[in-house]
Design an enzyme around this catalytic site. Structure first.
Site, PDB file in Angstrom:
ATOM      1  CG  ASN A   1      -6.322  -0.840   1.911  1.00 35.59           C
ATOM      2  OD1 ASN A   1      -6.381  -0.985   0.982  1.00 35.59           O
ATOM      3  ND2 ASN A   1      -6.112  -1.242   3.193  1.00 35.59           N
TER       4      ASN A   1
ATOM      5  CG  HIS B   1      -3.131   3.221   2.513  1.00 39.37           C
ATOM      6  ND1 HIS B   1      -4.145   3.216   0.961  1.00 39.37           N
ATOM      7  CD2 HIS B   1      -2.967   2.168   3.225  1.00 39.37           C
ATOM      8  CE1 HIS B   1      -4.132   1.384   1.479  1.00 39.37           C
ATOM      9  NE2 HIS B   1      -3.413   1.234   2.612  1.00 39.37           N
TER      10      HIS B   1
ATOM     11  CB  CYS C   1      -1.230   0.183   1.220  1.00 34.41           C
ATOM     12  SG  CYS C   1      -2.096  -1.391   1.543  1.00 34.41           S
TER      13      CYS C   1
HETATM   14  O1  UT7 Z   1      -3.494  -1.604   3.507  1.00 37.34           O
HETATM   15  C1  UT7 Z   1      -3.708  -1.670   4.801  1.00 37.34           C
HETATM   16  C2  UT7 Z   1      -3.596  -3.061   5.187  1.00 37.34           C
HETATM   17  N1  UT7 Z   1      -4.158  -3.429   6.613  1.00 37.34           N
HETATM   18  C3  UT7 Z   1      -5.065  -2.765   7.548  1.00 37.34           C
HETATM   19  O2  UT7 Z   1      -4.980  -1.203   7.421  1.00 37.34           O
HETATM   20  C4  UT7 Z   1      -5.656  -3.237   8.178  1.00 37.34           C
HETATM   21  C5  UT7 Z   1      -5.964  -2.368   9.881  1.00 37.34           C
HETATM   22  N2  UT7 Z   1      -6.441  -2.854  10.705  1.00 37.34           N
HETATM   23  C6  UT7 Z   1      -7.613  -2.669  10.973  1.00 37.34           C
HETATM   24  O3  UT7 Z   1      -8.441  -1.873   9.565  1.00 37.34           O
HETATM   25  C7  UT7 Z   1      -8.919  -2.684  11.694  1.00 37.34           C
HETATM   26  O4  UT7 Z   1      -7.953  -4.034  12.753  1.00 37.34           O
HETATM   27  C8  UT7 Z   1     -10.386  -4.631  11.878  1.00 37.34           C
HETATM   28  C9  UT7 Z   1     -10.484  -3.179  10.412  1.00 37.34           C
HETATM   29  C10 UT7 Z   1      -8.979  -5.480   9.943  1.00 37.34           C
HETATM   30  C11 UT7 Z   1     -10.998  -4.895  12.076  1.00 37.34           C
HETATM   31  O5  UT7 Z   1     -11.126  -4.307  13.240  1.00 37.34           O
HETATM   32  P1  UT7 Z   1     -11.025  -4.199  15.011  1.00 37.34           P
HETATM   33  O6  UT7 Z   1     -11.636  -3.430  15.363  1.00 37.34           O
HETATM   34  O7  UT7 Z   1      -9.333  -3.982  14.789  1.00 37.34           O
HETATM   35  O8  UT7 Z   1     -11.983  -5.543  14.630  1.00 37.34           O
HETATM   36  P2  UT7 Z   1     -10.682  -7.047  15.457  1.00 37.34           P
HETATM   37  O9  UT7 Z   1     -10.027  -7.577  15.419  1.00 37.34           O
HETATM   38  O10 UT7 Z   1     -11.004  -6.422  17.064  1.00 37.34           O
HETATM   39  O11 UT7 Z   1     -12.403  -7.827  15.470  1.00 37.34           O
HETATM   40  C12 UT7 Z   1     -13.660  -7.378  16.382  1.00 37.34           C
HETATM   41  C13 UT7 Z   1     -14.715  -8.469  16.684  1.00 37.34           C
HETATM   42  C14 UT7 Z   1     -13.769 -10.312  16.382  1.00 37.34           C
HETATM   43  O12 UT7 Z   1     -14.800 -10.998  16.917  1.00 37.34           O
HETATM   44  P3  UT7 Z   1     -14.292 -11.485  18.549  1.00 37.34           P
HETATM   45  O13 UT7 Z   1     -12.596 -12.045  18.438  1.00 37.34           O
HETATM   46  O14 UT7 Z   1     -13.892 -10.048  19.280  1.00 37.34           O
HETATM   47  O15 UT7 Z   1     -15.328 -12.292  18.857  1.00 37.34           O
HETATM   48  C15 UT7 Z   1     -14.019 -10.352  14.836  1.00 37.34           C
HETATM   49  O16 UT7 Z   1     -14.086 -12.325  14.664  1.00 37.34           O
HETATM   50  O17 UT7 Z   1     -15.435  -8.611  14.795  1.00 37.34           O
HETATM   51  C16 UT7 Z   1     -14.863  -9.980  14.275  1.00 37.34           C
HETATM   52  N3  UT7 Z   1     -14.611  -9.463  13.384  1.00 37.34           N
HETATM   53  C17 UT7 Z   1     -16.237  -9.199  11.847  1.00 37.34           C
HETATM   54  N4  UT7 Z   1     -17.399  -9.236  12.429  1.00 37.34           N
HETATM   55  C18 UT7 Z   1     -18.066  -8.878  11.670  1.00 37.34           C
HETATM   56  C19 UT7 Z   1     -14.039  -8.968  12.354  1.00 37.34           C
HETATM   57  N5  UT7 Z   1     -14.104  -9.226  11.193  1.00 37.34           N
HETATM   58  C20 UT7 Z   1     -15.418  -8.983  10.794  1.00 37.34           C
HETATM   59  C21 UT7 Z   1     -16.871  -8.722  10.021  1.00 37.34           C
HETATM   60  N6  UT7 Z   1     -17.616  -8.520   9.951  1.00 37.34           N
HETATM   61  N7  UT7 Z   1     -16.107  -8.051   8.826  1.00 37.34           N
END
Ligand code: UT7
Length: 310
Positions: free
Chosen positions: A265, A235, A112
């Protein structure tokens, strides 16, 4: 000799996939995606539209906008992690299709942050008077390496291309300062096996820290203050990461580019795509100070402070 952007172009596929479409395919919700990422919809390229097709479409627009001919290009740099095939490079493919006969051509793999790496590489050739016109493209067909069964990643990404022609600009304009960096110890947090594998929380923490620090570093290197910034183009990975960068720069909401809701993204394409949209919307004017900042798998990062205009 200062290097600046003298032409821009973009391409986005027609097909829109909304959060509601994804709700039907996997265990997710529009509410979760919108509140955690800011994404509402993304564009997905058709099966027969490859990375090189999108790159070519954006490149043709940027070349026309720069009012040059393809034959004027000295170099083509394509930032992508989704090339049509490992080789030849997408840069060589579009060199042929454009008829840019005298241009050297290569791809850049910096995920990215790739468009930042491309612009900063181009700047070196322009400012040493080695080359006059360099095409830099950021393009991805991430849908091809997305696991559509994995809700952790599938909701985040989209396909697109953005392009810029880099060339000499008048004194005081163009790229004023830059920062590039990498930390291979973080490679395990974001990589492609068959599909994209990501530790979202780790990438999130890194991104929040790096976007703010790199933005402040390029301002310091350019001898500028936070209040000198007219526009921030981060980004477009996640609105919460982007907001953190904006707050570090103490900028009002209207001075930050936001296209993540429409396109998700798009990795290397996200910064040039946003730049084109903001210019078209009249939000960036001649003489404005803009900061562009990106981060990605590698881990990599890059930032630029520039004064807009030729
Ligand atoms: O260009 C670079 C590429 N990557 C990035 O920029 C990613 C950077 N990270 C992020 O943007 C965030 O970490 C995410 C959007 C990927 C995730 O958000 P978060 O607030 O960090 O959520 P989390 O990983 O802490 O997950 C919270 C919960 C989890 O459930 P449990 O374990 O708390 O029960 C996940 O399983 O949300 C769940 N979850 C979802 N639920 C519904 C993860 N993905 C999804 C989904 N829909 N698509």
């Amino acid at each position: 000799m200062n290097a600046g952007i003298i032409g821009i172009g973009r391409y986005v596929p027609e097909k829109v996939i909304t959060n509601f479409d994804l709700e039907k395919r996997m265990d997710t919700s529009d509410e979760w995606i919108r509140t955690r990422t800011g994404i509402e919809e993304r564009r997905i390229a058709a099966d027969d539209v490859n990375t090189s097709h999108m790159a070519l479409a954006a490149a043709e627009k940027a070349i026309a906008d720069a009012k040059i001919e393809p034959a004027d290009l000295d170099m083509i740099l394509v930032a992508t992690v989704t090339p049509d095939r490992p080789f030849p490079s997408v840069a060589c493919m579009i060199q042929e299709q454009l008829g840019a006969k005298k241009a050297a051509a290569m791809d850049i793999s910096a995920a990215c942050a790739g468009f930042m790496y491309g612009l900063i590489t181009a700047k070196q050739f322009i400012e040493t008077n080695s080359y006059k016109h360099i095409l830099v493209v950021g393009v991805e067909k991430l849908s091809r390496i997305t696991d559509w069964e994995d809700r952790n990643t599938a909701v985040l990404f989209g396909d697109a291309a953005g392009a810029a022609v880099v060339g000499p600009v008048s004194e005081g304009k163009g790229i004023l300062s830059f920062e590039l960096g990498a930390d291979g110890t973080g490679a395990k947090h974001l990589y492609q096996d068959e599909y994209i594998i990501m530790n979202g929380r780790e990438v999130f923490k890194f991104a929040v820290r790096q976007m703010g620090e790199s933005s402040l570093n390029v301002l310091r290197k350019a001898g500028l203050k936070k209040e000198d910034v007219d526009f921030l183009i981060p980004h477009q990975a996640n609105i919460r990461i982007m907001e953190a960068a904006r707050e570090r720069l103490e900028l009002p909401v209207e001075k930050m580019s936001k296209t993540v809701h429409k396109y998700g993204n798009t990795s290397a394409a996200s910064i040039p795509l946003s730049l084109v949209e903001e210019l078209e919307a009249g939000k960036i004017k001649d003489g404005d100070v803009i900061v562009m900042v990106g981060f990605g798998g590698g881990l990599t990062w890059g930032a630029i402070a520039m004064r807009w205009g030729r």
